[in-house]
Design a protein around this motif. Sequence first.
Motif, mmCIF file in Angstrom:
data_model
loop_
_atom_site.group_PDB
_atom_site.id
_atom_site.type_symbol
_atom_site.label_atom_id
_atom_site.label_comp_id
_atom_site.label_asym_id
_atom_site.label_seq_id
_atom_site.Cartn_x
_atom_site.Cartn_y
_atom_site.Cartn_z
ATOM 1 N N GLY A 294 0.779 -1.232 0.000
ATOM 2 C CA GLY A 294 0.000 0.000 0.000
ATOM 3 C C GLY A 294 0.806 1.274 0.000
ATOM 4 N N GLU A 295 2.117 1.190 -0.311
ATOM 5 C CA GLU A 295 2.969 2.384 -0.308
ATOM 6 C C GLU A 295 3.323 2.774 -1.742
ATOM 7 O OE1 GLU A 295 3.598 4.021 2.377
ATOM 8 O OE2 GLU A 295 2.821 2.558 3.811
ATOM 9 N N ALA A 296 3.172 4.061 -2.062
ATOM 10 C CA ALA A 296 3.493 4.579 -3.399
ATOM 11 C C ALA A 296 4.980 4.909 -3.455
ATOM 12 C CB ALA A 296 2.648 5.803 -3.723
ATOM 13 N N MET B 12 1.040 -0.976 -13.710
ATOM 14 C CA MET B 12 1.724 -1.230 -12.452
ATOM 15 C C MET B 12 2.581 -0.039 -12.020
ATOM 16 S SD MET B 12 2.501 -3.260 -9.910
ATOM 17 C CE MET B 12 1.898 -4.872 -10.385
ATOM 18 N N LEU B 13 3.146 0.682 -12.990
ATOM 19 C CA LEU B 13 4.004 1.823 -12.701
ATOM 20 C C LEU B 13 3.457 3.087 -13.375
ATOM 21 C CD1 LEU B 13 7.594 0.326 -13.283
ATOM 22 C CD2 LEU B 13 6.376 0.547 -11.117
ATOM 23 N N ASN B 14 3.777 4.221 -12.775
ATOM 24 C CA ASN B 14 3.493 5.519 -13.377
ATOM 25 C C ASN B 14 4.810 6.257 -13.558
ATOM 26 O OD1 ASN B 14 0.582 5.360 -13.345
ATOM 27 N ND2 ASN B 14 0.705 5.627 -11.122
ATOM 28 N N HIS B 15 5.002 6.862 -14.721
ATOM 29 C CA HIS B 15 6.213 7.643 -14.949
ATOM 30 C C HIS B 15 5.926 9.081 -14.582
ATOM 31 C CE1 HIS B 15 9.488 9.658 -17.268
ATOM 32 N NE2 HIS B 15 10.153 8.676 -16.697
ATOM 33 N N LEU C 187 5.621 3.237 -8.143
ATOM 34 C CA LEU C 187 4.864 1.998 -8.062
ATOM 35 C C LEU C 187 3.428 2.287 -7.637
ATOM 36 C CD1 LEU C 187 4.883 -1.160 -8.075
ATOM 37 C CD2 LEU C 187 5.521 -1.031 -5.653
ATOM 38 N N ARG C 188 2.485 1.717 -8.349
ATOM 39 C CA ARG C 188 1.079 1.922 -7.996
ATOM 40 C C ARG C 188 0.750 1.155 -6.723
ATOM 41 N NH1 ARG C 188 -4.110 0.764 -11.984
ATOM 42 N NH2 ARG C 188 -5.765 1.003 -10.428
ATOM 43 N N PRO C 189 0.277 1.824 -5.694
ATOM 44 C CA PRO C 189 -0.037 1.122 -4.444
ATOM 45 C C PRO C 189 -1.397 0.433 -4.527
ATOM 46 C CG PRO C 189 -0.490 3.451 -4.182
ATOM 47 C CD PRO C 189 0.085 3.291 -5.568
ATOM 48 N N PHE C 190 -1.480 -0.739 -3.937
ATOM 49 C CA PHE C 190 -2.758 -1.461 -3.868
ATOM 50 C C PHE C 190 -3.661 -0.805 -2.830
ATOM 51 C CE2 PHE C 190 -5.312 -4.663 -1.606
ATOM 52 C CZ PHE C 190 -6.086 -5.128 -2.651
ATOM 53 N N GLN D 42 -7.021 -10.866 2.969
ATOM 54 C CA GLN D 42 -6.117 -11.111 4.087
ATOM 55 C C GLN D 42 -4.998 -10.082 4.127
ATOM 56 O OE1 GLN D 42 -4.794 -15.127 3.420
ATOM 57 N NE2 GLN D 42 -6.883 -15.940 3.442
ATOM 58 N N ILE D 43 -4.474 -9.735 2.943
ATOM 59 C CA ILE D 43 -3.393 -8.749 2.878
ATOM 60 C C ILE D 43 -3.886 -7.390 3.342
ATOM 61 C CG2 ILE D 43 -1.940 -7.448 1.265
ATOM 62 C CD1 ILE D 43 -1.657 -10.081 -0.330
ATOM 63 N N ALA D 44 -5.075 -7.014 2.898
ATOM 64 C CA ALA D 44 -5.628 -5.712 3.284
ATOM 65 C C ALA D 44 -5.799 -5.626 4.793
ATOM 66 C CB ALA D 44 -6.966 -5.486 2.580
ATOM 67 N N GLN D 45 -6.272 -6.725 5.407
ATOM 68 C CA GLN D 45 -6.440 -6.742 6.855
ATOM 69 C C GLN D 45 -5.094 -6.600 7.557
ATOM 70 O OE1 GLN D 45 -8.564 -10.345 7.765
ATOM 71 N NE2 GLN D 45 -10.385 -9.749 6.617
ATOM 72 N N ALA D 46 -4.072 -7.302 7.011
ATOM 73 C CA ALA D 46 -2.743 -7.238 7.621
ATOM 74 C C ALA D 46 -2.146 -5.836 7.496
ATOM 75 C CB ALA D 46 -1.824 -8.264 6.965
#
Length: 307
Positions: free
Chosen positions: A108-110, A141-144, A152-155, A288-292
């Motif tokens: 979740g980090e840009a 997946m990436l932004n220039h 990096l595009r964050p989820f 599960q990842i979002a909860q973590a």
Amino acid sequence: MTSISTYIKNDLAARLRSGRALPASLTLDALAHHYDVSFTPVRHAIAELVKEGLLQKGSNRRLTPVKLPVSTKAGAKLDACEPSSLPKPPQDPYDGIVNDLVQQSLQGEAIYLREEATAEKYGLSRSAIRHIFHRLAGEGMLNHIPRHGWQLRPFRQSDLEAFIDVREVLELKALDLSRDQLCNEQLQRMLEANTQPSSSPTAPPRIDESLHSYLIEASQNVYIREFFERQGRYYRLLFEWEDRDRSTALETARQHREILAALLNQDWARARQELSYHIRDHHPVFSQIAQAVNSNHKHTANPGDPA
């Protein structure tokens, strides 16, 4: 999997032992250009070849092949332990880089990615990394960012849920529009391409995702197609990564078969129901990842920060 440096070392060793053609120059720069990598794996490969007595450094620091016994030259019978053919290059680094970036995106980090540091990390040239970055930018997946580099595009779980809301409506519409265009032979092929493993309890299932693109194309609706071409690429990468989880992959194959069986029987109501379930309720890994991630953010927040 063979590393880049190991491949370079084995390739040069095979050429030196068998008398095959070598790259035009044995300088560090020329070898890095020849193999399209950074200097680091070339340095490692050269160090190993010098240690094994296949290359030597002259007083001017230039590399030259060591003169080998006649028995190892071209046309002579090679020793049984020596390679009879050139080694195959390692797999496309794209897959490994995608796997790493997906996992970083899911935090979740840009974050920003530097070409030079990334090239060094994977033992590639900057031009090779730049090519992969452009490819990933096309996949969403990436932004220039001008003057900043690659971001990096964050989820975001909320973004995924919004995408799924629209995806469900459009794919169900595509199914409705494509009824008269569906070919039973193609549906049967896709059904057989989604199989459960029978050889081993740990073997991965076979998954064929082409059902979704098939329905979209068969709908002959340009606006549905454009949505998935522009907005679906990033999530397609995530969904492919999610299917590396064996239990998720097994469920994916099963759900595809349920949808396809209903389509073959022209049971449209059931096909819509199974497709809707597959789209909406099939992302346990992301949940599960979002909860973590959310839990980690709460634990690391400052005491005075709002919850």
